[in-house]
Design a protein around this motif. Structure first.
Motif, PDB file in Angstrom:
ATOM      1  N   GLU A 395       6.949   3.694  -4.294  1.00 53.71           N
ATOM      2  CA  GLU A 395       6.414   3.877  -2.942  1.00 53.71           C
ATOM      3  C   GLU A 395       7.411   4.647  -2.069  1.00 53.71           C
ATOM      4  O   GLU A 395       7.028   5.411  -1.191  1.00 53.71           O
ATOM      5  N   THR A 436      -3.370  -0.267  -4.682  1.00 51.64           N
ATOM      6  CA  THR A 436      -3.011  -0.175  -3.260  1.00 51.64           C
ATOM      7  C   THR A 436      -1.645   0.491  -3.103  1.00 51.64           C
ATOM      8  O   THR A 436      -1.118   0.554  -1.992  1.00 51.64           O
ATOM      9  N   ASN A 437      -1.078   0.954  -4.214  1.00 48.40           N
ATOM     10  CA  ASN A 437       0.245   1.573  -4.176  1.00 48.40           C
ATOM     11  C   ASN A 437       0.249   2.836  -5.028  1.00 48.40           C
ATOM     12  O   ASN A 437      -0.622   3.035  -5.883  1.00 48.40           O
ATOM     13  N   GLY A 580       2.675  -1.527  -0.420  1.00 47.48           N
ATOM     14  CA  GLY A 580       1.788  -1.287  -1.546  1.00 47.48           C
ATOM     15  C   GLY A 580       1.507  -2.488  -2.412  1.00 47.48           C
ATOM     16  O   GLY A 580       0.780  -2.376  -3.408  1.00 47.48           O
ATOM     17  N   TYR A 644      -7.904   4.352  -5.236  1.00 44.36           N
ATOM     18  CA  TYR A 644      -6.692   4.137  -4.434  1.00 44.36           C
ATOM     19  C   TYR A 644      -7.041   3.721  -3.017  1.00 44.36           C
ATOM     20  O   TYR A 644      -7.821   4.389  -2.326  1.00 44.36           O
ATOM     21  N   PRO A 646      -4.672   2.680  -0.010  1.00 41.44           N
ATOM     22  CA  PRO A 646      -3.362   2.371   0.581  1.00 41.44           C
ATOM     23  C   PRO A 646      -3.485   1.388   1.727  1.00 41.44           C
ATOM     24  O   PRO A 646      -4.476   1.389   2.463  1.00 41.44           O
TER      25      PRO A 646
END
Length: 687
Positions: A395, A436-437, A580, A644, A646
């Motif tokens: 990240e 989420t990362n 993330g 994805y 974020p």
């Protein structure tokens, strides 16, 4: 020592200290002086035993004035001492006296009594014929008793410095452990506990065997300071049950090595270790399918990228045991490559294997290097484990994470196709599911690359294997918790509700190999990780099994930003989710997993895109990386079919530094020229 005796012995601390101070200097004498002291003491004890035997027989002291009675001693004493020496009386170390020493005492005293009777008859001395029998009993009590008394004094002195332990398991491993611990200076075994009812109330190695229900009272009665698990052959599920029963107790729990490690010389039976977290999780591995294990390996040239990593190194160990023709190790870190090569050479020597190893430095982003290696060595199977996997690290370093995980996978896959590799297996992660990362998104893109290439017509069979966290890997929470417990805390957990799937590294590596053997082209395999584990509960278990009590903050107060801890020995601190990071990890994007011939391997029907579309996406991604265009990179990750999502702003450290310095997005002339040059190189790499 029976229950309750610990308290009584502790109550006589003053008397015990006097005895120890009086006799303990004897144990510090050199061996020669100790033997001389024993000889002199035996002379005195022989005379005392003989005189006492005469007194008991005659009930009078009149014999004391008869010189002819004492004529027996000048002959009997040297003969007795010679017998004692002959039976090894003075070779036995008093502090280690055992049943063999008792036999030596019996033999020596019997020989001394017989010599007394023979001398009395030969010299016709006025000694009653029953005196040798009385003398034998008295000499046994005095000569033998003094030695065992001194041994008890020594052991009592050592007891002050020893940890009193309870042995869980009265089988062969437990018995060996007791014998070994008694030779050392660290632990004092006090009793056995065993599940087998037939052993209850029995005595093994001088220790009584109790049922598990008696453990709380044994801790109080014996002053137990630690429980040692000596059940190396039991299943993980059973060990988990035992650990759950021991967890509420206020004593640390440790275990001994497995018998396989002891037999192979990798460990000693008395090497007490912390309880393995695998035992806390309690899932037994499924025996590997020999056919699947060897399908892509036996008599083939195999290459592992990222060979120095946690998964990569274990893949190498498992591969070597399947008899490949040659194993190629590719690793970008010189230190890791050296370390894994030395480890594998040791494994080859220990297990008598003969497999050529080739340790090569190189990055998976260097396609020309990869192609040359695969072609020159005739690689037939590739296990692609090289990747940056630490979520916060990627990240904070977005460009390098994408170049290594996505473009590195693409370069490696293209090199495999060009070199005629038969099977290419990508090691993926559960973080690729609805990521989420950036790390998870990069691994999902790597999957899409392999899926797209798998749909093309060429000779290389592509597959991906997706699984969760592995125990003991770099960055794993378990060794972190151990270090924090040793330091006295606190234990850091990101969130009260965070959960993760866990699997042992050997099991994960075996399943990766077996899944790759079932590939038909573009397959996404998902490993059955068992039940998810709540990290906060795992932290609490580890603290309790260390003999301490965790101090958790109130959950509602944590959520509200306050942390008023309850009372306990080691604090559990909730630090908040990292950039993330997800609360819950998933293994499947869809809800329709398919079964395979292996009970712990499933197939996933995931979204994929055609190679032409994937290639265009890679070109745009590579150019954005070269330009360090972080907004464009985020847009591309959102545009790609990765799912994805974020949870915050761009966390890349370079991007944040640029924003803080109010730098313009326009490139300088030098940077522009460099990008043009990189575009040319990119087109060359992309074909």
């Amino acid at each position: 020592m029976s229950p309750g005796s610990y308290a009584s012995w502790s109550g006589n601390e003053k008397d015990r200290s006097v005895l120890i101070k009086l006799f303990y200097p004897l144990f510090r004498l050199p061996r020669t002086q100790k033997r001389l002291v024993q000889l002199l003491a035996d002379v005195v004890l022989i005379i005392f035993s003989f005189a006492t035997a005469m007194l008991l027989r005659l009930d009078s002291l009149a014999f004391m004035t008869q010189p002819e009675v004492w004529l027996v001693l000048p002959v009997m004493i040297p003969v007795s001492l010679l017998i004692f020496i002959r039976v090894g009386f003075y070779r036995a170390v008093i502090r280690y006296m055992n049943q063999k020493a008792v036999k030596a005492v019996l033999a020596g005293v019997a020989g001394s009594a017989i010599s007394l009777a023979v001398i009395n008859v030969l010299l016709n001395l006025p000694v009653p014929r029953s005196v040798p029998f009385i003398y034998a009993m008295l000499a046994m009590l005095t000569i033998g008793g003094v030695r065992f008394f001194l041994r008890a004094i020594y052991l009592r002195g050592q007891l002050r410095h020893k940890t009193r332990v309870l042995i869980y398991g009265a089988g062969s491993a437990g018995r060996q452990l007791v014998v070994s611990l008694r030779q050392g200076h660290e632990y004092e075994p006090c009793a056995f506990v065993d599940d087998a009812q037939g052993l209850h109330r029995a005595f093994i190695e001088g220790l009584k065997v109790y049922p598990p229900q008696a453990i709380p009272s044994l801790i109080d009665n014996y002053g137990i300071q630690k429980v040692l698990m000596a059940i190396p052959s039991s299943s993980r599920a059973r060990r988990r049950e035992i650990l759950e029963s021991l967890e509420p107790l206020s004593v640390p729990v440790q275990s001994i090595p497995g018998m396989k490690d002891v037999i192979q010389g990798l460990a000693k039976i008395n090497e007490v270790r912390d309880v393995a977290v695998e035992d806390l999780l309690g899932r037994d591995p499924v025996p590997p399918d020999a056919t699947l294990m060897g399908a892509n390996i036996r008599d083939k040239v195999v290459m592992v990228t990222g060979a120095g990593g946690s998964i990569g190194s274990e893949l190498c160990r498992q591969i070597l045991r399947q008899g490949p023709r040659q194993l190629i190790l590719l690793e970008v870190s010189e230190y890791n490559l050296y370390h894994v090569e030395q480890d594998l050479l040791g494994l080859l020597a220990r297990e008598g294997l003969s497999v050529p190893l080739k340790a090569l430095l190189g990055s998976v982003q260097h396609q020309a290097r990869l192609e040359a290696v695969m072609t020159q060595f005739g690689v037939q199977t590739v296990y692609h484990a090289a990747a940056y996997k630490h979520v916060p690290m990627v990240e904070h370093n977005v460009v390098e994470g994408l170049l290594n995980n996505v473009m590195g996978t693409h370069a490696c896959a293209e090199a495999a196709i060009a070199s005629g590799v038969e099977a290419f297996v990508l090691v993926s992660t559960d973080k690729a599911v609805r990521p989420t990362n950036v790390m998870g998104a990069s691994k999902r893109l790597a999957e899409l690359v392999c899926q797209a290439l798998g749909g093309e017509s060429h000779g290389t069979l592509f597959s991906m294997v997706r699984f969760g966290n592995v125990l003991g890997s770099s960055g794993s929470v378990v060794p972190l918790f151990r270090r924090q417990i040793e330091a006295g805390g606190p234990l850091t957990v990101t969130h009260p509700d965070i959960t993760r799937y866990f699997m042992t590294i050997p099991e994960a590596a075996q399943l990766v190999i077996q899944a790759g053997a079932m590939a038909r082209g573009g397959d996404v395999f998902v490993l059955d990780m068992g039940e998810p584990v709540k990290i906060a509960e795992l932290a609490g278990q580890m603290v309790r099994l260390s003999g301490l009590e965790p101090a958790f903050p109130d959950r509602d107060e944590v959520i509200e930003g306050q942390e008023n801890h309850r009372q306990g020995d080691i604090e559990i601190v909730f630090t908040g989710l990292r950039p993330g990071e997800k609360l819950y990890e998933e293994l499947l994007i869809g809800d329709n997993p398919g079964a395979t011939r292996h009970p712990r391997i499933m197939t996933a029907n995931e979204v994929s895109i055609a190679w032409r579309e994937m290639r265009q996406l890679l070109e745009r991604l590579l150019e954005a990386c070269y330009r360090f265009d972080y907004p464009a990179l985020r847009e591309l990750l959102l545009e790609a079919p990765t799912g994805y999502q974020p949870t915050g702003e761009v966390e890349d450290l370079l991007w944040q530094a640029q924003q803080a310095g109010h730098q313009t997005e326009d490139l300088s002339a030098d940077q522009t020229a460099r990008v043009v040059d990189l575009r040319t190189r990119k087109r060359s790499l992309m074909g």
